[in-house]
Design an enzyme around this catalytic site. Structure first.
Site, PDB file in Angstrom:
ATOM      1  N   SER A   1       0.865  -1.183   0.000  1.00 23.74           N
ATOM      2  CA  SER A   1       0.000   0.000   0.000  1.00 23.74           C
ATOM      3  C   SER A   1       0.901   1.232   0.000  1.00 23.74           C
ATOM      4  O   SER A   1       2.054   1.158   0.452  1.00 23.74           O
ATOM      5  CB  SER A   1      -0.861  -0.002   1.261  1.00 23.74           C
ATOM      6  OG  SER A   1      -1.441   1.274   1.468  1.00 23.74           O
TER       7      SER A   1
ATOM      8  N   TYR B   1      -2.030  -0.376  10.487  1.00 22.78           N
ATOM      9  CA  TYR B   1      -2.138  -0.825   9.085  1.00 22.78           C
ATOM     10  C   TYR B   1      -0.902  -0.387   8.298  1.00 22.78           C
ATOM     11  O   TYR B   1      -0.295  -1.189   7.582  1.00 22.78           O
ATOM     12  CB  TYR B   1      -3.411  -0.248   8.466  1.00 22.78           C
ATOM     13  CG  TYR B   1      -3.565  -0.574   6.991  1.00 22.78           C
ATOM     14  CD1 TYR B   1      -3.885  -1.860   6.579  1.00 22.78           C
ATOM     15  CD2 TYR B   1      -3.406   0.414   6.014  1.00 22.78           C
ATOM     16  CE1 TYR B   1      -4.024  -2.161   5.222  1.00 22.78           C
ATOM     17  CE2 TYR B   1      -3.549   0.122   4.667  1.00 22.78           C
ATOM     18  CZ  TYR B   1      -3.863  -1.172   4.275  1.00 22.78           C
ATOM     19  OH  TYR B   1      -4.006  -1.474   2.940  1.00 22.78           O
TER      20      TYR B   1
HETATM   21  N1  LIG Z   1      -8.904  -0.885  -0.892  1.00 22.58           N
HETATM   22  C1  LIG Z   1      -7.865  -0.064  -0.783  1.00 22.58           C
HETATM   23  O1  LIG Z   1      -8.005   1.171  -0.760  1.00 22.58           O
HETATM   24  C2  LIG Z   1      -6.470  -0.632  -0.686  1.00 22.58           C
HETATM   25  C3  LIG Z   1      -5.385   0.231  -0.906  1.00 22.58           C
HETATM   26  C4  LIG Z   1      -4.092  -0.258  -0.812  1.00 22.58           C
HETATM   27  C5  LIG Z   1      -3.885  -1.596  -0.523  1.00 22.58           C
HETATM   28  N2  LIG Z   1      -4.952  -2.422  -0.313  1.00 22.58           N
HETATM   29  C6  LIG Z   1      -4.667  -3.825   0.008  1.00 22.58           C
HETATM   30  O2  LIG Z   1      -5.225  -4.647  -0.988  1.00 22.58           O
HETATM   31  C7  LIG Z   1      -5.570  -5.910  -0.414  1.00 22.58           C
HETATM   32  C8  LIG Z   1      -7.000  -6.242  -0.775  1.00 22.58           C
HETATM   33  O3  LIG Z   1      -7.849  -5.209  -0.291  1.00 22.58           O
HETATM   34  P1  LIG Z   1      -9.313  -4.993  -0.863  1.00 22.58           P
HETATM   35  O4  LIG Z   1      -9.509  -3.551  -1.057  1.00 22.58           O
HETATM   36  O5  LIG Z   1      -9.576  -5.907  -1.985  1.00 22.58           O
HETATM   37  O6  LIG Z   1     -10.157  -5.424   0.422  1.00 22.58           O
HETATM   38  P2  LIG Z   1     -11.438  -6.400   0.556  1.00 22.58           P
HETATM   39  O7  LIG Z   1     -12.382  -6.199  -0.580  1.00 22.58           O
HETATM   40  O8  LIG Z   1     -11.938  -6.202   1.936  1.00 22.58           O
HETATM   41  O9  LIG Z   1     -10.812  -7.837   0.398  1.00 22.58           O
HETATM   42  C9  LIG Z   1     -10.002  -8.394   1.383  1.00 22.58           C
HETATM   43  C10 LIG Z   1      -9.767  -9.834   1.053  1.00 22.58           C
HETATM   44  O10 LIG Z   1      -8.957 -10.423   2.086  1.00 22.58           O
HETATM   45  C11 LIG Z   1      -9.619 -11.600   2.550  1.00 22.58           C
HETATM   46  N3  LIG Z   1      -9.351 -11.815   3.963  1.00 22.58           N
HETATM   47  C12 LIG Z   1      -9.517 -10.931   4.987  1.00 22.58           C
HETATM   48  N4  LIG Z   1      -9.272 -11.535   6.164  1.00 22.58           N
HETATM   49  C13 LIG Z   1      -8.945 -12.828   5.874  1.00 22.58           C
HETATM   50  C14 LIG Z   1      -8.604 -13.952   6.660  1.00 22.58           C
HETATM   51  N5  LIG Z   1      -8.579 -13.901   8.010  1.00 22.58           N
HETATM   52  N6  LIG Z   1      -8.334 -15.124   6.040  1.00 22.58           N
HETATM   53  C15 LIG Z   1      -8.387 -15.215   4.682  1.00 22.58           C
HETATM   54  N7  LIG Z   1      -8.698 -14.183   3.887  1.00 22.58           N
HETATM   55  C16 LIG Z   1      -8.989 -12.998   4.482  1.00 22.58           C
HETATM   56  C17 LIG Z   1     -11.105 -11.336   2.315  1.00 22.58           C
HETATM   57  O11 LIG Z   1     -11.832 -12.549   2.173  1.00 22.58           O
HETATM   58  P3  LIG Z   1     -12.831 -13.191   3.268  1.00 22.58           P
HETATM   59  O12 LIG Z   1     -13.472 -12.068   4.004  1.00 22.58           O
HETATM   60  O13 LIG Z   1     -13.740 -13.996   2.407  1.00 22.58           O
HETATM   61  O14 LIG Z   1     -11.942 -14.039   4.114  1.00 22.58           O
HETATM   62  C18 LIG Z   1     -11.067 -10.613   0.972  1.00 22.58           C
HETATM   63  O15 LIG Z   1     -11.009 -11.543  -0.073  1.00 22.58           O
HETATM   64  C19 LIG Z   1      -5.319  -5.794   1.077  1.00 22.58           C
HETATM   65  O16 LIG Z   1      -4.064  -6.347   1.386  1.00 22.58           O
HETATM   66  C20 LIG Z   1      -5.310  -4.287   1.303  1.00 22.58           C
HETATM   67  O17 LIG Z   1      -4.543  -3.949   2.424  1.00 22.58           O
HETATM   68  C21 LIG Z   1      -6.229  -1.972  -0.389  1.00 22.58           C
END
Ligand SMILES: NC(=O)c1ccc[n+]([C@@H]2O[C@H](COP(=O)([O-])OP(=O)(O)OC[C@H]3O[C@@H](n4cnc5c(N)ncnc54)[C@H](OP(=O)(O)O)[C@@H]3O)[C@@H](O)[C@H]2O)c1
Length: 268
Positions: A142, A155
């Site tokens: 990130s 985070y």
């Molecule tokens: N959205 C943003 O603005 C942003 C920006 C920079 C970086 N990121 C990074 O991108 C990545 C994905 O984020 P996103 O925006 O796609 O978020 P998201 O839509 O909330 O997706 C998160 C994913 O992680 C899985 N997950 C969470 N806890 C888990 C656990 N205990 N065991 C297994 N799987 C788990 C969730 O699946 P389940 O709930 O089905 O387990 C889901 O598939 C993350 O690493 C986040 O930090 C996001």
């Protein structure tokens, strides 16, 4: 599109960025292992992608926040005799609010999912790739990795871990045929992510992009030797300009732009 001989394992594939990455991989003929907790979402996605692109899409529903989660994912792949040549560590979540208010369980879960499971998945799958002399590990970091973000301190610290580990590994593995790189997005449009974090998206003062910019950065990462990929020009500018400023204003500005202070909380 010709079906590839290997599987790409994507953690966090049930929604958001991980799902977009899995869709892109399938569209390029990559077979998939989809990992997250939501069994039904993963099964629906696997059926859809296998039907649309003719790839082999497997589901491994696992809690990566639980002790031994990565080991069970690895055992599943071994048992099914899957050749995992690409690992995309995408599972992760954020928590918005002052550090002092983070419940201990939330702290431990975030450390497990964002850091420990990512490192353990990498440790488990690397030897196979090294043995075959080919493969890649992609870690989703990130922009928060590059400075502490007030209101998202824990985070941002977990994402610094991701980038630091990735950099060291990338150099350790030079010449092995296995690439390691990180993709570090700024804010991505994903209400689920903000709701989980308790972050009021309307308070974010920087551009919010769609998940497709992360997918494109990941593809650029495969094509280049860069260790850290930032999806947009704005992301690159943010990271570059902060090197020219003293540290305290950089951190204060990061908190201001993220709109992540205590008064910007959203009901979780
Ligand atoms: N959205 C943003 O603005 C942003 C920006 C920079 C970086 N990121 C990074 O991108 C990545 C994905 O984020 P996103 O925006 O796609 O978020 P998201 O839509 O909330 O997706 C998160 C994913 O992680 C899985 N997950 C969470 N806890 C888990 C656990 N205990 N065991 C297994 N799987 C788990 C969730 O699946 P389940 O709930 O089905 O387990 C889901 O598939 C993350 O690493 C986040 O930090 C996001």
């Amino acid at each position: 599109m010709k079906q590839k001989s290997f599987h790409t394992l994507v953690t966090g594939a049930s929604m958001g960025i991980g799902k977009a990455i899995a869709e892109d991989c399938a569209s390029r003929g990559e077979n998939l292992v989809l990992v997250a907790r939501s069994q039904e979402r993963l099964a629906g996605l696997a059926t859809e992608l296998a039907g649309r692109y003719g790839v082999d899409a497997r589901v491994c529903s696992e809690d990566l926040g639980a002790q031994g989660g990565p080991g069970r994912v690895f055992a599943f792949c071994e048992q099914e005799k899957l050749v995992v040549d690409r690992l995309v560590n995408c599972a992760g979540f954020s928590f918005t609010g002052n550090f002092v208010h983070i419940p201990q369980e939330e702290l431990l879960q975030m450390a497990m999912v964002n850091m420990v499971s990512l490192a353990d998945m990498t440790r488990l799958f690397l030897p196979g790739m090294l043995g075959r002399g080919r493969g890649a590990v992609v870690n989703i970091g990130s922009l928060a990795a590059f400075q502490g973000v007030p209101g998202m301190g824990l985070y941002s610290a977990t994402k610094s871990f991701v980038v630091t580990l990735t950099e060291a590994l990338a150099v350790e593995l030079k010449g092995s045929g296995v690439r390691v790189f990180a993709v570090c997005p700024g804010f991505i449009d994903n209400q689920q992510f903000y709701t989980r974090a308790g972050h009021d998206r309307t308070r974010i003062l920087v551009p919010v992009s769609g998940p497709e910019v992360v997918v494109r950065a990941l593809r650029r990462g495969f094509a280049s030797g860069t260790i850290v990929q930032m999806p947009t020009l704005f992301d690159r500018l943010m990271v570059f300009t902060q090197r020219l400023l003293p540290r305290r204003p950089v951190v204060m500005l990061a908190g201001f732009f993220a709109g992540a202070g205590e008064n910007n909380l959203h009901k979780r």
